[in-house]
Design an enzyme around this catalytic site. Structure first.
Site, PDB file in Angstrom:
ATOM      1  N   SER A   1      42.170  -2.302  43.381  1.00  6.96           N
ATOM      2  CA  SER A   1      42.500  -1.326  42.347  1.00  6.96           C
ATOM      3  C   SER A   1      43.005  -0.077  43.041  1.00  6.96           C
ATOM      4  O   SER A   1      43.299  -0.111  44.244  1.00  6.96           O
ATOM      5  CB  SER A   1      41.224  -1.056  41.531  1.00  6.96           C
ATOM      6  OG  SER A   1      41.518  -0.261  40.418  1.00  6.96           O
TER       7      SER A   1
ATOM      8  N   ARG B   1      47.574  -7.369  43.588  1.00  6.17           N
ATOM      9  CA  ARG B   1      46.928  -7.848  42.360  1.00  6.17           C
ATOM     10  C   ARG B   1      47.824  -7.492  41.175  1.00  6.17           C
ATOM     11  O   ARG B   1      48.367  -6.374  41.127  1.00  6.17           O
ATOM     12  CB  ARG B   1      45.560  -7.155  42.216  1.00  6.17           C
ATOM     13  CG  ARG B   1      44.751  -7.547  41.009  1.00  6.17           C
ATOM     14  CD  ARG B   1      44.038  -8.858  41.231  1.00  6.17           C
ATOM     15  NE  ARG B   1      43.098  -9.138  40.154  1.00  6.17           N
ATOM     16  CZ  ARG B   1      43.380  -9.949  39.120  1.00  6.17           C
ATOM     17  NH1 ARG B   1      44.542 -10.567  39.023  1.00  6.17           N
ATOM     18  NH2 ARG B   1      42.459 -10.151  38.193  1.00  6.17           N
TER      19      ARG B   1
ATOM     20  N   THR C   1      39.503   0.917  34.448  1.00 10.78           N
ATOM     21  CA  THR C   1      38.077   0.742  34.752  1.00 10.78           C
ATOM     22  C   THR C   1      37.207   1.321  33.632  1.00 10.78           C
ATOM     23  O   THR C   1      36.234   0.698  33.194  1.00 10.78           O
ATOM     24  CB  THR C   1      37.735   1.433  36.093  1.00 10.78           C
ATOM     25  OG1 THR C   1      38.661   0.966  37.071  1.00 10.78           O
ATOM     26  CG2 THR C   1      36.333   1.117  36.533  1.00 10.78           C
TER      27      THR C   1
ATOM     28  N   CYS D   1      56.305 -13.357  45.435  1.00 12.92           N
ATOM     29  CA  CYS D   1      54.962 -13.562  45.999  1.00 12.92           C
ATOM     30  C   CYS D   1      54.781 -12.622  47.187  1.00 12.92           C
ATOM     31  O   CYS D   1      55.538 -12.673  48.143  1.00 12.92           O
ATOM     32  CB  CYS D   1      54.788 -15.008  46.445  1.00 12.92           C
ATOM     33  SG  CYS D   1      53.267 -15.201  47.402  1.00 12.92           S
TER      34      CYS D   1
ATOM     35  N   CYS E   1      47.331 -17.385  49.854  1.00 17.02           N
ATOM     36  CA  CYS E   1      47.300 -16.764  48.516  1.00 17.02           C
ATOM     37  C   CYS E   1      46.220 -15.675  48.423  1.00 17.02           C
ATOM     38  O   CYS E   1      45.086 -15.871  48.856  1.00 17.02           O
ATOM     39  CB  CYS E   1      47.041 -17.856  47.478  1.00 17.02           C
ATOM     40  SG  CYS E   1      46.905 -17.229  45.812  1.00 17.02           S
TER      41      CYS E   1
ATOM     42  N   CYS F   1      46.807 -12.870  43.388  1.00 15.95           N
ATOM     43  CA  CYS F   1      47.321 -11.752  42.590  1.00 15.95           C
ATOM     44  C   CYS F   1      47.811 -12.210  41.214  1.00 15.95           C
ATOM     45  O   CYS F   1      47.900 -11.426  40.302  1.00 15.95           O
ATOM     46  CB  CYS F   1      48.427 -11.016  43.342  1.00 15.95           C
ATOM     47  SG  CYS F   1      49.994 -11.894  43.424  1.00 15.95           S
TER      48      CYS F   1
ATOM     49  N   CYS G   1      52.910 -15.120  40.547  1.00 18.20           N
ATOM     50  CA  CYS G   1      53.755 -16.309  40.350  1.00 18.20           C
ATOM     51  C   CYS G   1      53.509 -16.932  38.986  1.00 18.20           C
ATOM     52  O   CYS G   1      54.440 -17.442  38.344  1.00 18.20           O
ATOM     53  CB  CYS G   1      53.515 -17.319  41.462  1.00 18.20           C
ATOM     54  SG  CYS G   1      51.780 -17.734  41.703  1.00 18.20           S
TER      55      CYS G   1
HETATM   56  C1  LIG Z   1      47.199  -1.670  41.986  1.00 16.42           C
HETATM   57  C2  LIG Z   1      46.206  -1.295  40.928  1.00 16.42           C
HETATM   58  C3  LIG Z   1      45.818   0.028  40.782  1.00 16.42           C
HETATM   59  C4  LIG Z   1      44.901   0.389  39.807  1.00 16.42           C
HETATM   60  N1  LIG Z   1      44.478   1.675  39.746  1.00 16.42           N
HETATM   61  C5  LIG Z   1      43.493   2.018  38.896  1.00 16.42           C
HETATM   62  C6  LIG Z   1      42.933   3.329  38.914  1.00 16.42           C
HETATM   63  O1  LIG Z   1      43.336   4.183  39.712  1.00 16.42           O
HETATM   64  N2  LIG Z   1      41.955   3.611  38.022  1.00 16.42           N
HETATM   65  C7  LIG Z   1      41.484   2.687  37.150  1.00 16.42           C
HETATM   66  O2  LIG Z   1      40.581   2.998  36.364  1.00 16.42           O
HETATM   67  N3  LIG Z   1      41.997   1.453  37.098  1.00 16.42           N
HETATM   68  C8  LIG Z   1      42.969   1.071  37.964  1.00 16.42           C
HETATM   69  N4  LIG Z   1      43.461  -0.202  37.960  1.00 16.42           N
HETATM   70  C9  LIG Z   1      42.977  -1.135  36.945  1.00 16.42           C
HETATM   71  C10 LIG Z   1      41.567  -1.636  37.224  1.00 16.42           C
HETATM   72  O3  LIG Z   1      41.491  -2.176  38.522  1.00 16.42           O
HETATM   73  C11 LIG Z   1      41.203  -2.681  36.182  1.00 16.42           C
HETATM   74  O4  LIG Z   1      41.433  -2.175  34.904  1.00 16.42           O
HETATM   75  C12 LIG Z   1      39.760  -3.127  36.315  1.00 16.42           C
HETATM   76  O5  LIG Z   1      39.550  -3.685  37.586  1.00 16.42           O
HETATM   77  C13 LIG Z   1      39.422  -4.133  35.228  1.00 16.42           C
HETATM   78  O6  LIG Z   1      38.125  -4.575  35.397  1.00 16.42           O
HETATM   79  P1  LIG Z   1      37.710  -6.066  34.949  1.00 16.42           P
HETATM   80  O7  LIG Z   1      36.273  -6.187  35.274  1.00 16.42           O
HETATM   81  O8  LIG Z   1      38.182  -6.319  33.583  1.00 16.42           O
HETATM   82  O9  LIG Z   1      38.568  -7.040  35.888  1.00 16.42           O
HETATM   83  P2  LIG Z   1      38.603  -7.175  37.472  1.00 16.42           P
HETATM   84  O10 LIG Z   1      38.252  -5.897  38.125  1.00 16.42           O
HETATM   85  O11 LIG Z   1      39.903  -7.791  37.812  1.00 16.42           O
HETATM   86  O12 LIG Z   1      37.436  -8.192  37.812  1.00 16.42           O
HETATM   87  C14 LIG Z   1      37.522  -9.549  37.494  1.00 16.42           C
HETATM   88  C15 LIG Z   1      36.590 -10.343  38.403  1.00 16.42           C
HETATM   89  O13 LIG Z   1      36.517 -11.676  37.907  1.00 16.42           O
HETATM   90  C16 LIG Z   1      36.639 -12.589  38.973  1.00 16.42           C
HETATM   91  N5  LIG Z   1      37.177 -13.841  38.422  1.00 16.42           N
HETATM   92  C17 LIG Z   1      38.383 -14.009  37.842  1.00 16.42           C
HETATM   93  N6  LIG Z   1      38.527 -15.271  37.419  1.00 16.42           N
HETATM   94  C18 LIG Z   1      37.373 -15.928  37.741  1.00 16.42           C
HETATM   95  C19 LIG Z   1      36.931 -17.263  37.554  1.00 16.42           C
HETATM   96  N7  LIG Z   1      37.680 -18.178  36.926  1.00 16.42           N
HETATM   97  N8  LIG Z   1      35.699 -17.597  38.017  1.00 16.42           N
HETATM   98  C20 LIG Z   1      34.915 -16.682  38.633  1.00 16.42           C
HETATM   99  N9  LIG Z   1      35.297 -15.387  38.833  1.00 16.42           N
HETATM  100  C21 LIG Z   1      36.512 -15.024  38.381  1.00 16.42           C
HETATM  101  C22 LIG Z   1      37.576 -11.875  39.931  1.00 16.42           C
HETATM  102  O14 LIG Z   1      37.484 -12.410  41.244  1.00 16.42           O
HETATM  103  C23 LIG Z   1      37.108 -10.427  39.829  1.00 16.42           C
HETATM  104  O15 LIG Z   1      36.077 -10.152  40.736  1.00 16.42           O
HETATM  105  C24 LIG Z   1      44.381  -0.598  38.926  1.00 16.42           C
HETATM  106  C25 LIG Z   1      44.762  -1.924  39.065  1.00 16.42           C
HETATM  107  C26 LIG Z   1      45.664  -2.283  40.061  1.00 16.42           C
HETATM  108  C27 LIG Z   1      46.044  -3.726  40.220  1.00 16.42           C
HETATM  109  S1  SF4 Z   2      48.837 -15.747  43.117  1.00 17.45           S
HETATM  110 FE1  SF4 Z   2      50.917 -16.534  43.407  1.00 17.45          FE
HETATM  111  S2  SF4 Z   2      52.169 -14.743  43.851  1.00 17.45           S
HETATM  112 FE2  SF4 Z   2      50.014 -14.121  44.181  1.00 17.45          FE
HETATM  113  S3  SF4 Z   2      49.614 -14.494  46.341  1.00 17.45           S
HETATM  114 FE3  SF4 Z   2      49.013 -16.360  45.265  1.00 17.45          FE
HETATM  115  S4  SF4 Z   2      50.833 -17.644  45.327  1.00 17.45           S
HETATM  116 FE4  SF4 Z   2      51.516 -15.578  45.817  1.00 17.45          FE
END
Ligand SMILES: Cc1cc2nc3c(=O)[nH]c(=O)nc-3n(C[C@H](O)[C@H](O)[C@H](O)COP(=O)(O)OP(=O)(O)OC[C@H]3O[C@@H](n4cnc5c(N)ncnc54)[C@H](O)[C@@H]3O)c2cc1C
Ligand code: SF4
Length: 534
Positions: A51, A298, A334, A480, A503, A506, A509
């Site tokens: 994040s 991601r 978050t 990717c 991989c 993220c 793809c």
């Molecule tokens: C580049 C980037 C920058 C960001 N910046 C900010 C910021 O500055 N401030 C902010 O508030 N938000 C930010 N965000 C958004 C924030 O990260 C998300 O909104 C937040 O993480 C969502 O929380 P979540 O618990 O819904 O999902 P996630 O944090 O994605 O957690 C999901 C969890 O579920 C697990 N999981 C997924 N599928 C499965 C499965 N089938 N089986 C078991 N486990 C699984 C994953 O491994 C992960 O640990 C950013 C996001 C990105 C990508």
């Molecule tokens: S999820 Fe898809 S795009 Fe992301 S790293 Fe894996 S293969 Fe590449």
């Protein structure tokens, strides 16, 4: 084959991100004797979380009022906001005003991965059972067609499908209620949205890709608490995105780049664009002489209000990014994840039923926040200048416009090579690490046993070497960020090679492939990146 082992709970939560953990904590606070587990595909809690992250603390204050007495290991109050417009590789202007959505006074810079690792023991202390290394492979259904739990993926299956000596059959985790907190583009969430047609009455979901590096700067260069956002170069005005630079403590800086996955140029490579950004005249001096500590990528939710699917189905519900609750203009999800999780726990605690959750969520402050900003992101579909003007309008009118702009599926925006005039890209020579995408993968510390079934399913690999090469020039090699897809040529001719072990999960793809034939499925539990403080 022997009968699968079964574990039974009152609630099974998929995903130990902020949403899943906050849900379980709130549920246990409300009803200490409830049996709730959280399963997580990463080998340790937080290892798959990437994040920014600047977080708004209010929902955390409500969940754990004393959290400030024992804060997460990285937690730096924001001291300064800057917003820059980068004209070209050399010139940039610090804007006199920061967009109101990017005012971060009162917020904290954290590592969200570290924050989740800090939340997990607090959940366990309340009696939540947490299982890292468990990948939920498929949803399970009862005789009435309602979700009744999840099946954990088998371990020890060889690439050819045979069982290795280490084979262990995945268990079934059964519960009257399954809470999907898988984050952006969840594997089970995607299947369930399709099965129950939860997206029948909303726009398609849209996404961005975020690529991030954590740097150790030379001593004295960091400005703990400073938050910088940029727009402009190296993106052309038709492509949505920008960068973030967050100064942590101890001369560490988190630098990242987010690009809307509705970009049109089939030759565009988000990873390369990020590396270019690092070489801008205003950014490079910050990083020069420093070193990368950790890196990864991601997908990020961008659809917001009009793309929100129905968030309940028989036996299950969606929270956090799995539902799509991120506020794009703020680049923050978050606080929405934690807030929706707490609300969901309060909704289900008495009868463990998903019914009514969708209406409750839509009537809540979570949805009100999304409604206010709903037109800002799609305004950029008409280019940067229209997008900025529209964002200004939507901000001063508090989102009260009587219209709601539409979202379109990201895969459909990619243009074919012969009908697209690519913008000229004034890219500069790169000198900062990493050398290439494989070197970046090293900093993600991603690990997959090579001898396991490939977890990136390409429905028809013939398309790659017949149509796709002609029409789009195999863009999978560029979108990717981890060099998983490669078109190789050997005695047998040209073919797609999938380097699945690289991989970083993220999901880009699965979203951007223009033929929609790539499906990301869960590899063995515990596989994937091992992010440190991302
Ligand atoms: C580049 C980037 C920058 C960001 N910046 C900010 C910021 O500055 N401030 C902010 O508030 N938000 C930010 N965000 C958004 C924030 O990260 C998300 O909104 C937040 O993480 C969502 O929380 P979540 O618990 O819904 O999902 P996630 O944090 O994605 O957690 C999901 C969890 O579920 C697990 N999981 C997924 N599928 C499965 C499965 N089938 N089986 C078991 N486990 C699984 C994953 O491994 C992960 O640990 C950013 C996001 C990105 C990508
Ligand atoms: S999820 Fe898809 S795009 Fe992301 S790293 Fe894996 S293969 Fe590449």
């Amino acid at each position: 084959m022997s009968e699968r082992d079964i574990m039974e709970y009152d609630v099974v939560t998929v995903g130990a991100g902020p949403a899943g953990l906050a849900f379980a904590i709130r549920l246990k606070q409300l009803k200490p004797d409830i049996r709730v587990c959280v399963i997580e595909k990463a080998s340790t809690i937080g290892a798959h979380i990437l994040s920014g992250a600047v977080i708004e603390p209010e929902p955390l204050n409500a969940l754990l009022p004393d959290w400030g007495k024992n804060p997460p290991p990285i937690c730096v109050p924001v001291t300064k906001d800057e917003f820059w417009w980068l004209h070209d590789p050399k010139r940039g202007t610090k804007m006199p005003l920061t967009p109101p959505q990017m005012h971060n006074h009162g917020n904290f810079i954290v590592s969200l991965g570290a924050l989740c690792a800090w939340l997990a023991p607090q959940a366990e202390a309340l009696g939540v059972e947490i299982y890292p290394g468990f990948a939920a492979d498929e949803p399970m259904f009862d005789e009435n067609g309602a979700v009744c739990g999840v099946r954990i993926g088998d371990m020890g299956v060889a690439k050819d499908g045979s069982h290795k000596p280490s084979f262990t059959q995945g268990i079934d985790i059964k519960a009257p209620l399954t809470v999907l907190a898988e984050g952006c583009r969840g594997h089970l969430t995607k299947q369930l949205i399709r099965r129950y047609q939860l997206d029948a009455n909303c726009d398609p979901q849209t996404y961005g890709i975020g690529i991030k590096e954590l740097w150790q700067l030379p001593p004295g260069r960091g400005e703990a608490g400073k938050v910088v956002h940029t727009i402009g170069w190296p993106l052309d005005p038709a492509t949505y995105g920008g960068s973030f630079i967050y100064h942590l403590d101890k001369d560490r800086v988190a630098i990242g780049f987010v690009v809307g996955l509705d970009y049109q140029d089939p030759a565009f490579a988000p990873f390369e664009a990020f590396q270019q950004l690092k070489h801008h005249a205003t950014v490079k001096p910050l990083l020069e002489g420093g070193s990368i500590l950790s890196a990864g990528a991601r997908a990020i939710m961008e659809g917001g209000y009009q793309s929100l699917p129905k968030c309940e189905m028989p036996g299950a519900l969606l929270i956090g990014d799995a539902a799509g609750l991120l506020n794009v203009p703020k680049i923050k999800g978050t606080h929405q994840a934690i807030r929706s999780a707490m609300l969901a726990a309060e909704h289900v605690v008495e009868n463990l039923k998903s019914e009514g959750w969708d209406a409750k969520l839509r009537a809540s402050p979570v949805m009100a926040e999304l409604k206010k900003v709903r037109n800002i992101r799609p305004g950029f579909n008409k280019g940067l200048w229209f997008g900025l003007a529209n964002a200004g309008w939507e901000t001063v009118t508090f989102g009260l416009s009587p219209w709601t702009l539409k979202n379109h599926a990201d895969w459909s925006s990619l243009q074919k090579i012969d009908s697209y005039e690519a913008p000229k890209r004034d890219y500069v020579e790169r000198t900062l690490p990493p050398r290439d995408r494989l070197a970046e993968v090293y900093f993600a510390a991603t690990e997959h046993d090579e001898d396991q079934p490939v977890h990136l399913l390409v429905a028809d690999t013939n398309i790659c070497i017949t149509r796709c090469v002609e029409e789009y020039g195999n863009p999978c090699q560029r979108f990717c960020p981890a060099a998983v897809y490669e078109i190789v040529e050997d005695d047998a001719g040209k073919r797609l090679q999938i380097n699945a072990a690289n991989c970083v999960h993220c999901k880009t793809c699965d979203i951007k492939d223009p033929y929609e034939i790539i499906t990301w499925v869960t590899p063995e539990g515990g596989s994937g990146p091992n992010y440190q403080n991302l």
